[in-house]
Design an enzyme around this catalytic site. Structure first.
Site, PDB file in Angstrom:
ATOM      1  N   ASP A 216      -7.440  -9.534   7.156  1.00  0.00           N
ATOM      2  CA  ASP A 216      -6.224  -9.329   6.379  1.00  0.00           C
ATOM      3  C   ASP A 216      -6.535  -9.551   4.898  1.00  0.00           C
ATOM      4  O   ASP A 216      -6.861 -10.673   4.488  1.00  0.00           O
ATOM      5  CB  ASP A 216      -5.146 -10.306   6.850  1.00  0.00           C
ATOM      6  CG  ASP A 216      -3.806 -10.088   6.170  1.00  0.00           C
ATOM      7  OD1 ASP A 216      -3.736  -9.271   5.223  1.00  0.00           O
ATOM      8  OD2 ASP A 216      -2.832 -10.744   6.578  1.00  0.00           O
TER       9      ASP A 216
ATOM     10  N   LYS B 216      -2.102   2.895  -3.572  1.00  0.00           N
ATOM     11  CA  LYS B 216      -1.060   3.681  -2.914  1.00  0.00           C
ATOM     12  C   LYS B 216       0.264   2.937  -2.965  1.00  0.00           C
ATOM     13  O   LYS B 216       0.334   1.740  -2.708  1.00  0.00           O
ATOM     14  CB  LYS B 216      -1.435   3.977  -1.457  1.00  0.00           C
ATOM     15  CG  LYS B 216      -0.378   4.808  -0.739  1.00  0.00           C
ATOM     16  CD  LYS B 216      -0.885   5.416   0.549  1.00  0.00           C
ATOM     17  CE  LYS B 216      -1.010   4.411   1.658  1.00  0.00           C
ATOM     18  NZ  LYS B 216      -1.426   5.042   2.934  1.00  0.00           N
TER      19      LYS B 216
END
Length: 226
Positions: free
Chosen positions: A107, A171
């Protein structure tokens, strides 16, 4: 992009297949970018988004250190390696090894994972690429806020690991760029929001392209288009 496919394929409904999976399969079968990616040996159609950004802004140079966040299934890492870059990548999901890239599973929001990425980079990065997306809720305002939070975290990390003059691609979902543009312009010489041609018509994604990292990473010291 020409693929020679002009006939739209429709699937017969299969037992046990949901409507959403049926639509996804039909979209894949009729997407020229999917077919072109397969023909060229790329793992995903998203490679054409990075290719367009690279050709427009001159992001990836031979020998550059590139950090790829949200790398699965690996097409952006593939492309960066082919461009002659040294790639370090991470994703929550397992990624089939990409020759020439160092990929870890974890993560990105975990500080231990971020520290491991710094170790693998073994120096400041020249380019940070983030194709990560926050989990969608279907509620536009909530999804925008989640994208803003994730994007801000990526920019903060870029501030830590990028060399002076480095570039960052993040993004976002449309609307989140308004909140992040001031921060991007504080950290970089230029920042633009781009929607690549390969972006699906029903997608709300856009990409923030920031270039010319001001100064240098505090811990690491001191790598145009239109």
């Amino acid at each position: 992009m020409t693929t020679g496919r002009n006939v739209k394929t429709r699937l017969k409904t299969a037992k046990g297949r949901t409507v959403s999976s049926q639509r996804w399969l039909e979209r894949q079968l009729n997407d020229p970018y999917v077919h072109e990616a397969k023909r060229q040996g790329w793992r995903a159609r998203s490679v054409f988004k990075l290719k367009e950004l690279d050709e427009r802004f001159g992001l990836l140079k031979r020998g550059a250190r590139v950090l790829d966040l949200g790398a699965a299934p690996g097409s952006w890492s593939q492309y960066a390696v082919k461009r002659g870059c040294r790639v370090v990548a991470v994703d929550l999901q397992p990624v089939t090894p990409v020759p020439g890239a160092l990929i870890i599973e974890g993560d990105f929001l975990d500080s231990a994972v971020q520290e491991r990425l710094r170790e693998l980079l073994n120096g400041p990065a020249d380019v940070l690429l983030s194709d990560m997306a926050a989990a969608a809720t279907g509620q536009r305002a909530v999804d925008r806020l989640r994208a803003e939070a994730l994007g801000e975290t990526v920019l903060d990390f870029a501030c830590e690991v990028l060399t002076a003059g480095g570039s960052c691609v993040v993004k976002l979902v449309k609307g989140a760029e308004a909140a992040l543009m001031p921060k991007a312009l504080e950290l970089f010489q230029t920042a633009k929001v781009v929607r690549p041609k390969a972006t699906r018509a029903d997608s709300s994604e856009v990409f923030l392209v920031a270039r010319g990292r001001k100064g240098a990473p505090p811990a690491s010291g001191a790598g145009e288009g239109s």
